[in-house]
Design an enzyme around this catalytic site. Structure first.
Site, mmCIF file in Angstrom:
data_model
loop_
_atom_site.group_PDB
_atom_site.id
_atom_site.type_symbol
_atom_site.label_atom_id
_atom_site.label_comp_id
_atom_site.label_asym_id
_atom_site.label_seq_id
_atom_site.Cartn_x
_atom_site.Cartn_y
_atom_site.Cartn_z
ATOM 1 N N TYR A 84 -1.052 -0.036 10.327
ATOM 2 C CA TYR A 84 -1.203 -0.512 8.940
ATOM 3 C C TYR A 84 0.052 -0.171 8.127
ATOM 4 O O TYR A 84 0.586 -1.011 7.406
ATOM 5 C CB TYR A 84 -2.443 0.143 8.342
ATOM 6 C CG TYR A 84 -2.796 -0.280 6.939
ATOM 7 C CD1 TYR A 84 -3.266 -1.567 6.665
ATOM 8 C CD2 TYR A 84 -2.692 0.620 5.879
ATOM 9 C CE1 TYR A 84 -3.620 -1.943 5.376
ATOM 10 C CE2 TYR A 84 -3.052 0.253 4.592
ATOM 11 C CZ TYR A 84 -3.513 -1.019 4.338
ATOM 12 O OH TYR A 84 -3.857 -1.384 3.057
ATOM 13 N N SER B 222 0.863 -1.192 0.000
ATOM 14 C CA SER B 222 0.000 0.000 0.000
ATOM 15 C C SER B 222 0.888 1.225 0.000
ATOM 16 O O SER B 222 1.996 1.207 0.562
ATOM 17 C CB SER B 222 -0.885 0.008 1.243
ATOM 18 O OG SER B 222 -1.523 1.271 1.376
HETATM 19 P P1 NDP Z 1 -11.128 -5.991 0.858
HETATM 20 O O1 NDP Z 1 -11.389 -5.716 2.285
HETATM 21 O O2 NDP Z 1 -12.097 -5.574 -0.164
HETATM 22 O O3 NDP Z 1 -10.833 -7.555 0.654
HETATM 23 C C1 NDP Z 1 -9.911 -8.174 1.493
HETATM 24 C C2 NDP Z 1 -9.705 -9.582 1.031
HETATM 25 O O4 NDP Z 1 -8.740 -10.168 1.898
HETATM 26 C C3 NDP Z 1 -10.974 -10.409 1.130
HETATM 27 O O5 NDP Z 1 -11.016 -11.345 0.087
HETATM 28 C C4 NDP Z 1 -10.825 -11.090 2.485
HETATM 29 O O6 NDP Z 1 -11.460 -12.348 2.544
HETATM 30 C C5 NDP Z 1 -9.328 -11.308 2.523
HETATM 31 N N1 NDP Z 1 -8.866 -11.455 3.884
HETATM 32 C C6 NDP Z 1 -8.967 -10.580 4.906
HETATM 33 N N2 NDP Z 1 -8.482 -11.126 6.021
HETATM 34 C C7 NDP Z 1 -8.067 -12.368 5.681
HETATM 35 C C8 NDP Z 1 -7.480 -13.427 6.408
HETATM 36 N N3 NDP Z 1 -7.211 -13.328 7.708
HETATM 37 N N4 NDP Z 1 -7.191 -14.561 5.739
HETATM 38 C C9 NDP Z 1 -7.446 -14.689 4.428
HETATM 39 N N5 NDP Z 1 -8.023 -13.738 3.699
HETATM 40 C C10 NDP Z 1 -8.313 -12.580 4.320
HETATM 41 O O7 NDP Z 1 -9.711 -5.336 0.588
HETATM 42 P P2 NDP Z 1 -9.007 -4.850 -0.767
HETATM 43 O O8 NDP Z 1 -9.379 -5.707 -1.890
HETATM 44 O O9 NDP Z 1 -9.192 -3.405 -0.860
HETATM 45 O O10 NDP Z 1 -7.484 -5.088 -0.345
HETATM 46 C C11 NDP Z 1 -6.677 -6.094 -0.924
HETATM 47 C C12 NDP Z 1 -5.243 -5.742 -0.612
HETATM 48 O O11 NDP Z 1 -4.951 -4.467 -1.157
HETATM 49 C C13 NDP Z 1 -4.955 -5.658 0.888
HETATM 50 O O12 NDP Z 1 -3.684 -6.193 1.150
HETATM 51 C C14 NDP Z 1 -4.971 -4.163 1.141
HETATM 52 O O13 NDP Z 1 -4.205 -3.825 2.262
HETATM 53 C C15 NDP Z 1 -4.409 -3.640 -0.153
HETATM 54 N N6 NDP Z 1 -4.727 -2.258 -0.441
HETATM 55 C C16 NDP Z 1 -6.026 -1.844 -0.636
HETATM 56 C C17 NDP Z 1 -6.282 -0.515 -0.896
HETATM 57 C C18 NDP Z 1 -7.657 0.013 -1.128
HETATM 58 O O14 NDP Z 1 -7.825 1.239 -1.169
HETATM 59 N N7 NDP Z 1 -8.672 -0.801 -1.303
HETATM 60 C C19 NDP Z 1 -5.192 0.466 -0.971
HETATM 61 C C20 NDP Z 1 -3.887 -0.080 -0.764
HETATM 62 C C21 NDP Z 1 -3.683 -1.394 -0.505
HETATM 63 P P3 NDP Z 1 -12.714 -12.641 3.497
HETATM 64 O O15 NDP Z 1 -13.797 -11.685 3.131
HETATM 65 O O16 NDP Z 1 -13.055 -14.062 3.183
HETATM 66 O O17 NDP Z 1 -12.243 -12.451 4.896
#
Ligand code: NDP
Length: 246
Positions: free
Chosen positions: A155, A141
Site C-alpha cells: 500500500y 496517504s
Molecule cells: P473506502 O473503502 O471507504 O471507499 C473506497 C472507495 O473507492 C469506494 O467508493 C469504492 O467503490 C472505490 N473503489 C475501490 N476500488 C475501486 C475500483 N477498482 N474502481 C473504482 N472505484 C473503486 O475508502 P476511503 O474512503 O477510506 O478511501 C478513499 C481514498 O482515501 C483511498 O485512496 C484511500 O487509500 C485513501 N485513504 C484513506 C484513509 C482512511 O483512513 N480511510 C487514510 C489515507 C488514505 P466501490 O464500493 O463501488 O468499490
C-alpha cells in the site's frame, strides 16, 4: 466554502467514504459532479441523488479502476453528459497488505492498477479538457512515508508513487493554469478502517488531536484545493492526519 459554480468535477471511487463526502461537498459548493464506483452501485446512486438534492447535475458511472480503459471512459462520459470537466479527484483506492512473502502477484497487480495506474490514466484522459482553473487532486496517504510496523510495503509503495505523479503533472499542466496536488490523509473513519482492523489502527493518543478524521474533513480540504483561492498551490503534498505523524 469554495465557489465552484459552473464547474464540473469527476470523483473516482465516489460511492463511499472520502469520495462520497467529496462528491457531495463539491456539489454543495456549486459543481456538477460525476462519480465512479466499482461494486457499490446502490450507494453510488444514493450519492448522485444527494448531489441532485444540492441542486447540481449528477452522473454515477460504473468504472472499475483496475480496468485500464475505465477511468478514461468515465472522463469521456463526464464530458459527453455533463458538458465539461474542470476538476478530477483521483480518490479510488484499495488497501491490500500482509507480509511480503505472502503477497500474491494478482494482488500486487490489482493494487498498482487501482491506486497508481488509474490516477495516471485518469489524468491523461482529463488533460485535454483542463485549462485555466483546472484541477487534479490525488488522494494519497500518510502511508507513503509513515511506516509504523511491517506489512505496509505494498500500500505504501502505491501511495508514494502519487508523489512523483503529482509533481510531474504539476510541471506539465502548470503553464495552462491547471494545478495538481496531493492530499495525504491519516486515519479517517470509513469502511477502509475495517480493512485495517482495530489491531493495526494507531491508538487515539498517538494523534495530536486524539481522534480520527472524518470523510467530511478531507472533503473540505479537497474542495478548498478545487477552488479559485488555491490557484497558487500546485505540486504540493498536504497532510491531513490530526497530527499523527508529527
Ligand atoms: P473506502 O473503502 O471507504 O471507499 C473506497 C472507495 O473507492 C469506494 O467508493 C469504492 O467503490 C472505490 N473503489 C475501490 N476500488 C475501486 C475500483 N477498482 N474502481 C473504482 N472505484 C473503486 O475508502 P476511503 O474512503 O477510506 O478511501 C478513499 C481514498 O482515501 C483511498 O485512496 C484511500 O487509500 C485513501 N485513504 C484513506 C484513509 C482512511 O483512513 N480511510 C487514510 C489515507 C488514505 P466501490 O464500493 O463501488 O468499490
Amino acid at each position: 466554502m469554495s465557489d465552484l459554480t459552473g464547474k464540473t468535477a469527476l470523483v473516482t471511487g465516489g460511492s463511499r467514504g472520502i469520495g462520497a463526502a467529496t462528491a457531495e461537498r463539491l456539489a454543495r459548493d456549486g459543481a456538477d459532479v460525476a462519480l465512479t464506483y466499482a461494486r457499490s452501485a446502490g450507494k453510488a446512486q444514493a450519492v448522485a441523488r444527494n448531489v441532485e438534492a444540492a441542486g447540481r447535475r449528477a452522473l454515477a458511472v460504473h468504472a472499475d479502476a483496475a480496468d485500464p480503459a475505465a477511468t478514461a471512459g468515465a472522463v469521456e462520459r463526464t464530458v459527453a453528459e455533463l458538458g465539461r470537466l474542470d476538476i478530477l479527484v483521483n480518490n479510488a483506492g484499495i488497501l491490500l497488505g500482509g507480509p511480503l512473502a505472502d503477497l500474491a502477484l494478482q494482488d500486487v497487480d490489482r493494487i498498482i492498477a487501482v491506486n497508481q495506474r488509474a490516477a495516471l490514466l485518469g489524468a491523461q484522459a482529463a488533460g485535454p479538457h483542463l485549462g485555466k482553473g483546472g484541477r487534479i487532486i490525488n488522494v494519497g496517504s500518510i502511508a507513503a512515508h509513515w511506516f509504523p510496523g511491517p506489512m505496509s510495503v505494498l500500500y505504501g509503495m502505491t501511495k508514494s508513487a502519487l508523489s512523483g505523479l503529482t509533481k510531474g503533472l504539476a510541471r506539465e499542466f502548470g503553464p495552462r493554469g491547471t494545478t495538481v496536488n496531493l492530499v495525504e490523509p491519516g486515519p479517517v473513519e470509513t469502511d477502509m478502517m475495517d480493512v485495517v482492523g482495530p489491531d493495526h489502527l494507531p491508538p487515539l493518543p498517538t494523534l495530536a488531536l486524539g481522534r480520527y478524521g472524518t470523510p467530511g474533513e478531507v472533503a473540505a480540504l479537497i474542495a478548498f484545493l478545487a477552488g479559485e483561492e488555491a490557484a497558487f498551490i500546485t505540486g504540493a503534498t498536504i497532510t491531513i492526519d490530526g497530527g499523527l505523524t508529527l
